[in-house]
Design a protein around this motif. Structure first.
Motif, PDB file in Angstrom:
ATOM      1  N   ASP A  45      -4.344  -1.618  -2.096  1.00 36.83           N
ATOM      2  CA  ASP A  45      -2.491  -1.129  -2.856  1.00 36.83           C
ATOM      3  C   ASP A  45      -1.881  -1.164  -1.916  1.00 36.83           C
ATOM      4  O   ASP A  45      -0.701  -1.314  -1.621  1.00 36.83           O
ATOM      5  CB  ASP A  45      -3.230   0.555  -3.110  1.00 36.83           C
ATOM      6  N   GLU A  49       2.021  -2.599  -1.030  1.00 41.58           N
ATOM      7  CA  GLU A  49       3.278  -2.769  -0.583  1.00 41.58           C
ATOM      8  C   GLU A  49       3.976  -3.024   0.414  1.00 41.58           C
ATOM      9  O   GLU A  49       5.110  -3.001   0.552  1.00 41.58           O
ATOM     10  CB  GLU A  49       2.735  -1.146  -0.433  1.00 41.58           C
ATOM     11  N   LYS A  52       6.290  -5.772  -0.735  1.00 42.82           N
ATOM     12  CA  LYS A  52       7.467  -5.436  -1.170  1.00 42.82           C
ATOM     13  C   LYS A  52       7.967  -5.106   0.615  1.00 42.82           C
ATOM     14  O   LYS A  52       9.668  -5.136  -0.021  1.00 42.82           O
ATOM     15  CB  LYS A  52       7.240  -4.244  -2.268  1.00 42.82           C
TER      16      LYS A  52
END
Length: 468
Positions: A45, A49, A52
């Motif tokens: 995860d 992130e 991005k």
């Protein structure tokens, strides 16, 4: 006598072949059953992130988030899950890297070339990395490619600049995937550079200079790319340095016991609640202990405190710390064996249980048999490989009275240096954080040795040409 020894070697090769075939079949079934989901690593995860924002700290490489960005763009365009794209990329690259690595040792065509690649690909720990949103798979594949070009250079006697450049290119990729490979990936490159320097010292010193410039240029390129893409402390973790690694390595398991030895500044900024938090989870040394001190006294003074705390832990609990370091080093060296002991509760604190639980979420039954079988065969395969190698060496010395290929020994020595460096690096990063994903490359190198003990895998022991 020679005929009997040859028969024994043939039996060994067939046992290893059958054992690895079972692993391949189980690995393919596990891969197919795991393709539709994502293993729930917290780091996965995190990397999504980062893809991005592209905000990387000193613990995070920039290349994997870039690849994730492209996978997510393809997902939007073609409605294909981004994790499926990454799985295909990692599996394909892993198979190609394994094939290239084995071919650089000894060329084999058709079925046996594919079989060897699958045997390395389906090592359970490697397969878990190939099927995870983590950079370990691609990093390991880059290092296998780097080693293959280093082997090519060694076998040709004196590496050309093109061969060294290819090895350095994969060093660069590995370092941008995982920052610590700036140092670990440099080991094979420096080995072949020193080999080259020894060969060319008398007649072609100018070639040594050219190669040195090339290696320095790639090192500078890696450092430059990392400095441009990383913002230290951007995720609130402990500043990465030798003192911070020492305090994590030496002091975590006895942090509360050495409280009386703490500097006053450390006692002022760490209350009982934070101390309990730090000793509960090993990674809280990086996430809680270090950041708390650095915010309070600054990074420079914090590093001095780290050294003081590490020294206190070493002085008071030296034997305990030595034992923990030795256990971690052994666990990183033979991870499948260590995993079995850890799962049986016969070892010590590590990340292995967490990794295994994540791996078995979708296929608990198959995962159990897959991991148990591979760990059992890992031991059997290593013993058989060692017996076969010793028997062949004795035959060679008894009948040929010479070593057939010194390049074989140099390539093995290069692998040993790299593996020792990797084990040493991760062993010294901290206590309680042993993670077999970090030592997948070492496990794959052991597996490659098993593959090459099979006669039909064309181990150099059976080759009349004496090639590795």
């Amino acid at each position: 006598m020679r005929k009997a020894a040859t028969y024994i070697l043939a039996v060994i090769s067939r046992i290893v072949f059958i054992g690895l075939c079972v692993q391949i079949i189980m690995g393919i079934f596990w891969m197919c059953g795991s393709f539709a989901g994502v293993m729930q690593f917290g780091e996965s995860d995190f990397y999504v992130e980062v893809s991005k924002s592209f905000l990387c700290d000193e613990y995070t490489g920039v290349l994997y988030p870039v690849l994730l960005l492209f996978a997510r763009l393809i997902e939007k365009l073609f409605h294909v899950p981004f994790f499926g794209i990454m799985y295909v990329l990692q599996l394909t690259y892993g198979a190609c890297a394994s094939h290239r690595f084995l071919q650089s040792i000894h060329r084999s065509k058709g079925f046996w070339g594919v079989w060897g690649s699958l045997a390395m690909l389906t090592v359970p720990m490697a397969m878990q990395c190939h099927m995870a949103i983590l950079p370990h798979s691609l990093t390991g594949s880059c290092i296998l490619m780097e080693l293959s070009f280093v082997f090519d250079a060694i076998r040709k006697g004196a590496p050309k600049a093109a061969q060294l450049m290819k090895a350095c290119a994969f060093w660069l990729a590995a370092a941008l995937l995982m920052p610590e490979y700036l140092y670990l990936g440099a080991l094979p490159v420096l080995f072949v550079f020193m080999f080259d320097a020894a060969k060319l010292w008398k007649d072609r010193k100018i070639s040594i200079v050219y190669n040195l410039i090339l290696v320095c240029a790639f090192a500078g390129l890696i450092l430059g790319a990392q400095s441009l893409s990383q913002v230290e402390g951007s995720y609130g973790k402990m500043h990465r340095s030798i003192p911070s690694a020492l305090v994590c390595r030496m002091a975590w398991t006895c942090l509360g016991e050495i409280y009386s030895y703490w500097p006053e500044e450390l006692k002022e900024c760490m209350d009982s609640e934070k101390i309990t938090e730090c000793i509960t989870y090993a990674d809280n040394m990086v996430k809680v202990f270090g950041p708390t001190i650095e915010r309070y006294v600054g990074v420079e003074r914090a590093e001095e405190i780290y050294v003081e705390v590490a020294q206190a832990a070493w002085q008071v609990y030296r034997q305990k710390v030595k034992r923990e370091i030795l256990l971690d080093a052994v666990a990183y060296t033979v991870s499948p064996v260590a995993l079995q002991l850890q799962l049986e509760g016969r070892a010590y604190e590590s990340y292995s249980a967490r990794n295994y639980e994540v791996m078995r979420e979708r296929l608990p039954g198959l995962t159990k048999h897959y991991v148990n079988y591979s760990a059992w065969f890992f031991v059997v395969g290593l013993l058989l490989a060692a017996a076969g190698q010793m028997l062949y060496t004795c035959l060679t010395l008894a009948f040929d009275r010479r070593i057939k290929s010194w390049s074989s020994i140099l390539c093995v020595f290069c692998c040993v240096i790299f593996a020792a460096g990797l084990v040493g690096w991760y062993t010294m990063q901290g206590a309680g954080i042993m993670d077999y994903k970090n030592s997948v490359l070492v496990t794959c190198l052991w597996t490659a040795w098993m593959i090459l003990t099979t006669k039909k895998g064309k181990m150099y022991a059976y080759s009349d040409s004496g090639e590795i």
